[in-house]
Design a protein around this motif. Structure first.
Motif, short mmCIF file in Angstrom:
data_model
loop_
_atom_site.label_atom_id
_atom_site.label_comp_id
_atom_site.label_asym_id
_atom_site.label_seq_id
_atom_site.Cartn_x
_atom_site.Cartn_y
_atom_site.Cartn_z
N VAL A 30 0.83 -1.25 -0.03
CA VAL A 30 0.01 0.15 -0.10
C VAL A 30 1.03 1.32 -0.14
CG1 VAL A 30 -1.69 1.29 1.23
CG2 VAL A 30 -1.61 -1.34 1.38
N VAL A 31 0.60 1.99 -1.07
CA VAL A 31 1.66 3.31 -1.29
C VAL A 31 0.87 4.62 -1.12
CG1 VAL A 31 3.26 4.53 -2.68
CG2 VAL A 31 3.18 1.97 -2.57
N ASN A 32 1.11 5.35 -0.21
CA ASN A 32 0.32 6.77 0.25
C ASN A 32 0.99 7.93 -0.71
OD1 ASN A 32 -0.28 9.14 1.16
ND2 ASN A 32 -1.50 8.10 3.04
N LYS A 33 0.31 8.25 -1.78
CA LYS A 33 1.00 9.19 -2.35
C LYS A 33 1.53 10.77 -1.76
CE LYS A 33 0.44 12.54 -6.52
NZ LYS A 33 -0.32 12.79 -7.70
N GLU A 34 0.51 11.17 -0.81
CA GLU A 34 0.51 12.35 0.02
C GLU A 34 1.71 12.13 1.05
OE1 GLU A 34 -2.90 13.30 1.92
OE2 GLU A 34 -4.17 13.86 0.11
N THR A 35 1.99 10.93 1.54
CA THR A 35 3.09 10.89 2.55
C THR A 35 4.40 10.27 1.99
OG1 THR A 35 2.43 9.06 3.43
CG2 THR A 35 1.44 10.82 4.25
N GLY A 36 4.26 9.49 0.84
CA GLY A 36 5.29 8.72 0.31
C GLY A 36 5.57 7.56 1.36
#
Length: 344
Positions: A30-36
């Motif tokens: 799972v990859v969060n674009k906002e936090t990296g």
């Protein structure tokens, strides 16, 4: 923008050769674009990232058992064909091996004559147009004689044809599976619905071009393959209503993504339509519809990894792939999955 910008080194042992017994037990990065930030989960944990009011968009295409083995009538020479595009009821564009033994007028027999194909013409690129003759229903004969057209990087024989189909596969026409959907089970889908999440169906018949590497160094010079898609009015309404109400659109796979973005107008409204799309999504593309993407891990330098990079950025995409290699995730069609969140 260079094709080589999207290269990563993948050890051969990470290429999944067989599906897992339990579809939903695949791993999920799972990859969060906002936090990296990324998390290591299992696919059944996908529910933790969905919430009531969201919409999951799935591609309900069904893979044809499109690989046929036969012999040339008159010589008995072994022949292999791969069905590509249906031109009319009994006429198909196909790949033939060996091509030099398939000239106009030649006939190929399959299943001791249950199915016979005549070569009508050779077309640009070396593909053939074949006309089939048979008794009965073509699809039933194909189900009996045909094999699944597994990607070239899968060398193991698939014992159960249904494991290269999603559990919601409906409309036959694909030369390859929309592999992000292979992780869903009927039970998982029912649990997702029970959470108040809508599930919308679109159709895009996946072509063999999905496996072809980008052969030019300048990404913009790449000529995208064409695929047929359908978006029905009821499904467009579900997606548009979700957007209006502030819900997120979770696209299951690059095929669903290409369908939605092809069917969207300039105002970001999905239209009910069908046709052929050659949409090529690469960094710089402004997405109109999707918010989050569920997808498998793709080939280096492919249009698919370029699409992911367009959504979350090339640097984050390549870093996530590096993490997947380091943690020994399983890659490609029967491999693990990744969830890219742009609106956590």
């Amino acid at each position: 923008m260079k094709t080589s910008d999207f290269y990563f080194d993948l050890p051969e042992e990470l290429i999944a050769q067989e599906p897992l017994a339990d579809r939903a037990s695949s791993r999920l990065l799972v990859v969060n674009k906002e936090t990296g930030v990324w998390e290591h989960k299992y696919f059944r944990n996908i529910m933790d990232y969905l919430r009531a009011g969201d919409c999951l968009v799935i591609n309900n295409t069904r893979v044809l058992p499109a690989r046929l083995y036969g012999e040339r009538v008159g010589t008995g020479a072994a022949m292999e064909i791969l069905l590509l595009t249906r031109k009319d009821l009994d006429t198909w564009e196909v790949l033939v091996r060996p091509g030099k033994k398939a000239k106009p007028g030649d006939k190929i027999s399959f299943g001791n004559g249950k199915l016979v194909a005549e070569v009508l013409e050779v077309i640009e690129g070396g593909n053939r147009i074949l006309r089939f003759t048979y008794e009965g229903v073509f699809e039933a004969i194909l189900a009996e004689l045909g094999e699944m057209p597994l990607p070239p990087y899968i060398t193991h024989r698939l014992e159960d044809k249904e494991r290269y189909q999603t559990v919601y596969a409906k409309h036959e026409g694909s030369a390859a599976a929309p592999t992000a959907g292979l992780h869903f089970t009927p039970e998982l889908l029912e649990e997702i619905k029970a959470m108040g999440i809508k599930i919308a169906h679109v159709t895009l018949h996946v072509g063999l071009g999905t496996f072809r590497p980008v052969k030019v160094e300048d990404v913009l010079a790449h000529e995208m393959h064409s695929e047929y898609y359908v978006v029905e009015q009821e499904q467009a309404d579900i997606i548009n209503e979700t957007k209006r109400n502030g819900g997120r659109i979770f696209s299951v796979g690059t095929t669903s993504t290409r369908t939605l973005e092809s069917a969207a107008d300039e105002n970001g409204i999905v239209q009910a339509k069908s046709g052929w799309t050659q949409i090529f999504i690469y960094p710089g593309y402004q997405f109109k519809i999707i918010d989050c993407l569920i997808t498998n891990f793709h080939l280096p330098e492919s249009t698919l990894i370029m699409l992911v990079s367009a959504l979350v950025g090339k640097d984050l995409t390549m870093a996530a792939y590096g993490e997947a290699v380091k943690e020994k995730y399983r890659f490609f069609s029967f491999g693990d999955a990744c969830l890219f969140l742009t609106k956590p």
